[in-house]
Design a protein around this motif. Structure first.
Motif, PDB file in Angstrom:
ATOM      1  N   MET A 171       0.866  -1.200   0.000  1.00 33.51           N
ATOM      2  CA  MET A 171       0.000   0.000   0.000  1.00 33.51           C
ATOM      3  C   MET A 171       0.882   1.222   0.000  1.00 33.51           C
ATOM      4  SD  MET A 171      -2.813  -0.830   2.903  1.00 33.51           S
ATOM      5  CE  MET A 171      -3.951   0.483   2.594  1.00 33.51           C
ATOM      6  N   ASN A 172       1.282   1.702  -1.170  1.00 33.34           N
ATOM      7  CA  ASN A 172       2.198   2.852  -1.166  1.00 33.34           C
ATOM      8  C   ASN A 172       1.708   4.014  -2.034  1.00 33.34           C
ATOM      9  OD1 ASN A 172       2.668   1.906  -3.721  1.00 33.34           O
ATOM     10  ND2 ASN A 172       4.564   0.837  -3.159  1.00 33.34           N
ATOM     11  N   GLY A 173       0.461   3.986  -2.451  1.00 33.00           N
ATOM     12  CA  GLY A 173      -0.096   5.122  -3.183  1.00 33.00           C
ATOM     13  C   GLY A 173       0.441   5.293  -4.599  1.00 33.00           C
ATOM     14  N   SER A 174       1.201   4.314  -5.094  1.00 31.53           N
ATOM     15  CA  SER A 174       1.851   4.510  -6.406  1.00 31.53           C
ATOM     16  C   SER A 174       0.986   4.055  -7.588  1.00 31.53           C
ATOM     17  CB  SER A 174       3.184   3.746  -6.439  1.00 31.53           C
ATOM     18  OG  SER A 174       2.924   2.357  -6.340  1.00 31.53           O
ATOM     19  N   LEU A 175      -0.070   3.287  -7.318  1.00 34.31           N
ATOM     20  CA  LEU A 175      -0.805   2.671  -8.437  1.00 34.31           C
ATOM     21  C   LEU A 175      -1.608   3.670  -9.257  1.00 34.31           C
ATOM     22  CD1 LEU A 175      -2.094  -0.710  -6.972  1.00 34.31           C
ATOM     23  CD2 LEU A 175      -0.229  -0.318  -8.589  1.00 34.31           C
ATOM     24  N   LEU A 176      -2.286   4.583  -8.562  1.00 36.79           N
ATOM     25  CA  LEU A 176      -3.166   5.515  -9.280  1.00 36.79           C
ATOM     26  C   LEU A 176      -2.383   6.367 -10.293  1.00 36.79           C
ATOM     27  CD1 LEU A 176      -6.145   5.992  -9.401  1.00 36.79           C
ATOM     28  CD2 LEU A 176      -5.961   7.511  -7.437  1.00 36.79           C
ATOM     29  N   PRO A 177      -1.236   6.991  -9.880  1.00 34.61           N
ATOM     30  CA  PRO A 177      -0.455   7.739 -10.880  1.00 34.61           C
ATOM     31  C   PRO A 177       0.036   6.853 -12.019  1.00 34.61           C
ATOM     32  CG  PRO A 177       0.420   8.111  -8.653  1.00 34.61           C
ATOM     33  CD  PRO A 177      -0.709   7.138  -8.513  1.00 34.61           C
ATOM     34  N   LEU A 178       0.403   5.601 -11.705  1.00 35.90           N
ATOM     35  CA  LEU A 178       0.879   4.695 -12.764  1.00 35.90           C
ATOM     36  C   LEU A 178      -0.229   4.375 -13.757  1.00 35.90           C
ATOM     37  CD1 LEU A 178       3.096   1.743 -11.497  1.00 35.90           C
ATOM     38  CD2 LEU A 178       3.594   3.450 -13.259  1.00 35.90           C
ATOM     39  N   LEU A 179      -1.441   4.145 -13.233  1.00 34.47           N
ATOM     40  CA  LEU A 179      -2.574   3.824 -14.115  1.00 34.47           C
ATOM     41  C   LEU A 179      -2.847   4.996 -15.053  1.00 34.47           C
ATOM     42  CD1 LEU A 179      -4.815   2.015 -11.498  1.00 34.47           C
ATOM     43  CD2 LEU A 179      -4.041   1.019 -13.668  1.00 34.47           C
ATOM     44  N   SER A 180      -2.733   6.215 -14.523  1.00 35.98           N
ATOM     45  CA  SER A 180      -2.986   7.401 -15.359  1.00 35.98           C
ATOM     46  C   SER A 180      -1.902   7.569 -16.417  1.00 35.98           C
ATOM     47  CB  SER A 180      -3.039   8.665 -14.504  1.00 35.98           C
ATOM     48  OG  SER A 180      -4.070   8.547 -13.576  1.00 35.98           O
ATOM     49  N   LYS A 181      -0.735   6.966 -16.168  1.00 37.11           N
ATOM     50  CA  LYS A 181       0.333   7.033 -17.172  1.00 37.11           C
ATOM     51  C   LYS A 181       0.030   6.083 -18.350  1.00 37.11           C
ATOM     52  CE  LYS A 181       5.112   5.606 -17.336  1.00 37.11           C
ATOM     53  NZ  LYS A 181       6.244   5.115 -16.563  1.00 37.11           N
ATOM     54  N   TYR A 182      -0.582   4.949 -18.050  1.00 38.66           N
ATOM     55  CA  TYR A 182      -0.823   3.938 -19.096  1.00 38.66           C
ATOM     56  C   TYR A 182      -2.185   4.078 -19.780  1.00 38.66           C
ATOM     57  CZ  TYR A 182       3.429   1.367 -18.251  1.00 38.66           C
ATOM     58  OH  TYR A 182       4.756   1.021 -18.186  1.00 38.66           O
ATOM     59  N   PHE A 183      -3.161   4.681 -19.058  1.00 38.00           N
ATOM     60  CA  PHE A 183      -4.536   4.731 -19.589  1.00 38.00           C
ATOM     61  C   PHE A 183      -5.104   6.144 -19.424  1.00 38.00           C
ATOM     62  CE2 PHE A 183      -3.593   0.531 -17.878  1.00 38.00           C
ATOM     63  CZ  PHE A 183      -3.764  -0.251 -19.012  1.00 38.00           C
ATOM     64  N   HIS A 184      -6.028   6.522 -20.318  1.00 35.39           N
ATOM     65  CA  HIS A 184      -6.684   7.827 -20.200  1.00 35.39           C
ATOM     66  C   HIS A 184      -7.793   7.708 -19.154  1.00 35.39           C
ATOM     67  CE1 HIS A 184      -4.609   9.166 -23.782  1.00 35.39           C
ATOM     68  NE2 HIS A 184      -4.956   8.031 -24.358  1.00 35.39           N
ATOM     69  N   PRO A 185      -7.704   8.446 -18.045  1.00 29.73           N
ATOM     70  CA  PRO A 185      -8.696   8.299 -16.973  1.00 29.73           C
ATOM     71  C   PRO A 185     -10.074   8.814 -17.379  1.00 29.73           C
ATOM     72  CG  PRO A 185      -6.783   9.579 -16.231  1.00 29.73           C
ATOM     73  CD  PRO A 185      -6.667   9.433 -17.716  1.00 29.73           C
ATOM     74  N   GLU A 186     -11.107   8.072 -16.989  1.00 24.51           N
ATOM     75  CA  GLU A 186     -12.494   8.534 -17.183  1.00 24.51           C
ATOM     76  C   GLU A 186     -13.181   8.722 -15.842  1.00 24.51           C
ATOM     77  OE1 GLU A 186     -15.026   6.705 -19.911  1.00 24.51           O
ATOM     78  OE2 GLU A 186     -13.677   7.139 -21.589  1.00 24.51           O
ATOM     79  N   HIS A 187     -12.711   7.952 -14.855  1.00 22.37           N
ATOM     80  CA  HIS A 187     -13.341   7.981 -13.530  1.00 22.37           C
ATOM     81  C   HIS A 187     -12.237   7.600 -12.545  1.00 22.37           C
ATOM     82  CE1 HIS A 187     -16.346   6.337 -10.474  1.00 22.37           C
ATOM     83  NE2 HIS A 187     -15.322   5.568 -10.230  1.00 22.37           N
ATOM     84  N   SER A 188     -11.993   8.475 -11.578  1.00 23.01           N
ATOM     85  CA  SER A 188     -10.926   8.186 -10.617  1.00 23.01           C
ATOM     86  C   SER A 188     -11.368   8.734  -9.259  1.00 23.01           C
ATOM     87  CB  SER A 188      -9.660   8.867 -11.117  1.00 23.01           C
ATOM     88  OG  SER A 188      -8.635   8.730 -10.200  1.00 23.01           O
ATOM     89  N   LYS A 189     -11.388   7.870  -8.263  1.00 26.39           N
ATOM     90  CA  LYS A 189     -11.918   8.280  -6.949  1.00 26.39           C
ATOM     91  C   LYS A 189     -11.044   7.678  -5.862  1.00 26.39           C
ATOM     92  CE  LYS A 189     -16.908   8.760  -7.149  1.00 26.39           C
ATOM     93  NZ  LYS A 189     -18.153   8.020  -7.112  1.00 26.39           N
TER      94      LYS A 189
END
Ligand SMILES: C[S@@+](CC[C@H](N)C(=O)[O-])C[C@H]1O[C@@H](n2cnc3c(N)ncnc32)[C@H](O)[C@@H]1O
Length: 207
Positions: A171-189
């Motif tokens: 649990m280090n908070g790194s996944l959300l920024p990584l996902l936004s690097k690979y995919f165009h965000p439509e919904h993020s909460k």
């Protein structure tokens, strides 16, 4: 990550879930938050979509996906034979569901292309080398395909982080920024659980 380390993680998770699979469904509702609402927030998909859940566990999400997308073909991949035994029982010989045993990102699973890939509380169990897994997911998605993720985000409590680590969760908070690097965000909460003991996130994005 070398092959020996990969093998050790796979074996450790298989043992962990051999022990936990009998109590998994009875216990996880109390802390794996946001799974149902992620499925409810999914966008419309083309007719007869191909859907993949990576780390499908006991098949809880597959059951919901089957209901939400009545013409879909759904593939579940999991490295734990014990969890897949449960998922198989739940799938009840449905010809719309294929369940495969293997380690996504490492094993060659010869998968087709998918309109939607779901990762529900599995990415935080895949170790520190997440980028090759996200790259693989990008390759496995069709051109306008979606990825939907729900998982632990972070915690400010060191003791809790360590406890989760002993349960194979980073649990280090790194996944959300990584996902936004690979995919165009439509919904993020990001939402808090248990008055801020930890937070979890939901992410829906497309290629
Ligand atoms: C916390 S469970 C989540 C199960 C299910 N997605 C859910 O929401 O209830 C994580 C699952 O991911 C699986 N898993 C972890 N790493 C994996 C990998 N690289 N490939 C396939 N399955 C994996 C584990 O075996 C486990 O069943």
């Amino acid at each position: 990550m070398n092959h020996a380390e990969t093998y050790t993680r796979e074996q450790a998770l298989q043992l962990f879930y051999a022990l936990h699979s009998p109590i998994y469904d009875a216990t996880r509702w109390s802390f794996l938050f946001g799974r149902n609402s992620l499925i409810n927030a999914l966008p419309d998909l083309p007719p007869e979509p191909n859907i993949l859940e990576i780390g499908c566990g006991t098949g809880k999400n597959i059951e919901l996906l089957e209901y939400s997308f009545p013409d879909a073909h759904i593939t579940g991949v999991d490295l734990s034979p014990a969890m897949l035994t449960k998922a198989n029982r739940r799938a009840d010989d449905s010809d719309r569901i294929t369940l495969l045993q293997g380690q996504y990102g490492t094993d060659d699973l010869s998968l087709p292309s998918f309109n939607l890939i779901v990762l529900s509380y599995s990415l935080t169990m895949m170790g520190s080398n997440i980028e090759p897994i996200l790259q693989q997911a990008t390759n496995d998605l069709s051109k306008k395909g979606y990825i939907a993720v729900v998982d632990f985000h972070t915690t400010s409590f060191g003791w809790f982080k360590k406890w989760m680590q002993t349960n194979h969760v980073s649990m280090n908070g790194s996944l959300l920024p990584l996902l936004s690097k690979y995919f165009h965000p439509e919904h993020s909460k990001i939402r808090n659980a248990y008055f801020g003991l930890w937070s979890y996130f939901q992410f829906i994005g497309h290629r």
